[in-house]
Design a protein around this motif. Structure first.
Motif, PDB file in Angstrom:
ATOM      1  N   VAL A 317       0.848  -1.193   0.000  1.00 35.56           N
ATOM      2  CA  VAL A 317       0.000   0.000   0.000  1.00 35.56           C
ATOM      3  C   VAL A 317       0.881   1.241   0.000  1.00 35.56           C
ATOM      4  CG1 VAL A 317      -1.903   1.182   1.155  1.00 35.56           C
ATOM      5  CG2 VAL A 317      -1.659  -1.304   1.405  1.00 35.56           C
ATOM      6  N   GLU A 319       1.680   5.254  -2.426  1.00 34.84           N
ATOM      7  CA  GLU A 319       1.494   6.089  -3.631  1.00 34.84           C
ATOM      8  C   GLU A 319       2.707   5.922  -4.541  1.00 34.84           C
ATOM      9  OE1 GLU A 319      -1.301   7.861  -4.133  1.00 34.84           O
ATOM     10  OE2 GLU A 319      -2.137   7.414  -2.154  1.00 34.84           O
ATOM     11  N   THR A 350      -1.723  -1.296  -4.127  1.00 40.39           N
ATOM     12  CA  THR A 350      -2.835  -0.346  -4.183  1.00 40.39           C
ATOM     13  C   THR A 350      -2.386   0.965  -3.562  1.00 40.39           C
ATOM     14  OG1 THR A 350      -5.182  -0.010  -3.686  1.00 40.39           O
ATOM     15  CG2 THR A 350      -3.853  -1.026  -1.962  1.00 40.39           C
ATOM     16  N   THR A 351      -3.142   2.011  -3.800  1.00 41.25           N
ATOM     17  CA  THR A 351      -2.899   3.280  -3.102  1.00 41.25           C
ATOM     18  C   THR A 351      -4.081   3.485  -2.166  1.00 41.25           C
ATOM     19  OG1 THR A 351      -4.160   4.732  -4.567  1.00 41.25           O
ATOM     20  CG2 THR A 351      -1.902   4.188  -5.244  1.00 41.25           C
ATOM     21  N   THR A 352      -4.001   4.549  -1.366  1.00 39.07           N
ATOM     22  CA  THR A 352      -5.157   4.875  -0.527  1.00 39.07           C
ATOM     23  C   THR A 352      -5.749   6.211  -0.967  1.00 39.07           C
ATOM     24  OG1 THR A 352      -3.612   5.716   1.113  1.00 39.07           O
ATOM     25  CG2 THR A 352      -4.511   3.519   1.489  1.00 39.07           C
ATOM     26  N   GLU A 353      -5.629   6.492  -2.279  1.00 33.03           N
ATOM     27  CA  GLU A 353      -6.246   7.707  -2.839  1.00 33.03           C
ATOM     28  C   GLU A 353      -5.791   8.953  -2.084  1.00 33.03           C
ATOM     29  OE1 GLU A 353      -8.750   7.793  -5.363  1.00 33.03           O
ATOM     30  OE2 GLU A 353      -8.613   5.640  -5.751  1.00 33.03           O
ATOM     31  N   GLY A 356      -4.646   9.328   4.447  1.00 29.39           N
ATOM     32  CA  GLY A 356      -3.911   8.645   5.504  1.00 29.39           C
ATOM     33  C   GLY A 356      -2.400   8.729   5.345  1.00 29.39           C
ATOM     34  N   THR A 358      -0.177   6.617   4.275  1.00 34.58           N
ATOM     35  CA  THR A 358       0.413   6.170   3.009  1.00 34.58           C
ATOM     36  C   THR A 358       0.091   7.192   1.918  1.00 34.58           C
ATOM     37  OG1 THR A 358      -1.529   4.787   2.564  1.00 34.58           O
ATOM     38  CG2 THR A 358       0.359   3.711   3.594  1.00 34.58           C
ATOM     39  N   GLY A 359      -1.107   7.798   2.013  1.00 36.23           N
ATOM     40  CA  GLY A 359      -1.501   8.806   1.023  1.00 36.23           C
ATOM     41  C   GLY A 359      -0.627  10.038   1.107  1.00 36.23           C
TER      42      GLY A 359
END
Ligand code: MG
Length: 374
Positions: A317, A319, A350-353, A356, A358-359
């Motif tokens: 997870v 960007e 995946t990303t978290t859009e 958070g 990770t974003g």
């Protein structure tokens, strides 16, 4: 119809040699004998008597000792003698079901089916047609027309089986119990047999039986999660692959969150604690260690547990960096360390859009599952 079950388990298993006699060997989630006992219990048996070899008391206790309503007692020198001992010990009942412990594929439905057949018969058993051609060892062909393979469980009206055994010579030996009641003119009904009632005879039969028994495999799935914070640096290592990046990952080892999550998933499937317990961050020997060391350790634990890893799935997870271009290399590295075919290794991203931690690219996270057959 009230019924009692007699399970014959007194054999020494000379044809399937091993340290443990076949009726006590593990087959999927439980020992061979326990499969039949459990099926009789689920079918609603009033009493379950297990005839065992006198030398196997401890093995029997370990296999079925904690099951309520089950008694075991010493069998005889032959199968017939064991059934005779069981009949002597069984209390008042309408019907008696006799079954070989070496046929662990017994289901409550089959027990119900042989009992239902007693509505119009004195004795009933499952039977299957012979599909291979038959030939004597001397070479002549034997017709298979009208030939059936008779299995157990065999069900009897209680008074008929008792009378048949009483009429037979004390030391007589029969292949099965239909042969005993046939001699007193019992009406016998054969119902459709079931391939899962195969008798464990040769060592290779165990593998086949394990595959035939639905739900026999003891499958455990472990889950793992890890996250590491970005810091100064020029690369990250994820699932064993070094990727150039404008940041690094901070951690006491190489901070490979993908493999750390995967190690935790494997430890989870084995019930072996977590990565911190095996590789304490306080221990200097793990500083800057390659996570391959951790993953190899987890793989060794699977072997030690007598288990088999069948599938792993890792989700990264973040960007950035972009995982896509490195995905196949990550799968290959993971498959190599774990000794798995590529088709059993999944790496996804995946990303978290941009939401958070990770974003905001403060760090990245990984989660994983590991599927283990025990
Ligand atoms: Mg970690």
């Amino acid at each position: 119809m009230r019924f009692s079950a007699i399970i014959v388990a007194a054999g020494q298993g000379a044809r399937a040699p091993g340290i443990i006699p076949k009726q006590y060997r593990q087959l999927g989630v439980r020992p061979v004998l326990a499969w039949s006992v459990e099926a009789c219990r689920q079918a609603g048996a009033d009493q379950i008597l297990v005839l065992i070899h006198p030398a196997h008391v401890e093995l029997c206790r370990a296999a079925i000792g904690d099951l309520l309503g089950v008694r075991w007692l010493p069998g005889g020198a032959s199968r017939t003698a064991s059934v005779r001992a069981g009949l002597a010990a069984v209390g008042s009942t309408d019907a008696i079901v006799i079954h070989d412990a070496a046929r662990p594929g017994l289901s409550p439905d089959i027990v119900s089916d042989v009992l239902a057949a007693l509505e119009t018969a004195d004795a009933a058993a499952p039977a299957l047609p012979v599909t291979d051609s038959l030939r004597r060892t001397t070479g002549e062909e034997v017709t298979r027309d009208g030939v059936l393979r008779v299995q157990t469980p065999q069900a009897f009206r209680a008074e008929i089986i008792r009378a048949a055994y009483a009429a037979a010579a004390e030391d007589a030996v029969f292949t099965d119990d239909l042969s005993v009641v046939q001699r007193v003119g019992a009406r016998i009904k054969l119902i459709d047999g079931d391939i899962r009632l195969m008798k464990l005879t040769y060592p290779e039969d165990f593998d086949m039986a394990e595959r035939l028994l639905v739900g026999a495999r003891d499958v455990c799935v472990g889950a793992g999660y890890d996250a590491h914070r970005f810091g100064p640096g020029d690369h990250v290592t994820l699932c064993g692959v070094r990727i150039a990046h404008d940041k690094g990952l901070i951690g006491h080892s190489d901070a490979d969150a993908g493999w750390h999550a995967l190690v935790d998933a494997i430890l989870g499937a084995l019930g072996e604690g977590d990565i911190g317990a095996h590789f304490p961050p306080s221990d200097p020997q793990w500083k800057a260690a390659s996570s391959e060391t951790f993953l190899r350790h987890a793989a060794a634990l699977i072997m030690q547990a007598g288990a088999r890893l069948t599938h792993v799935d890792v989700t990264l997870v973040c960007e950035r960096p972009k995982i896509g271009p490195h995905r196949e290399a990550m799968r290959a590295a993971t498959a190599r360390v774990l000794g798995l075919p590529l088709s059993r290794v999944s790496v996804k991203a995946t990303t978290t859009e941009r939401m958070g931690f990770t974003g905001r690219e403060e760090g990245l996270a990984a989660q994983a599952t590991a599927t283990v057959e025990r």
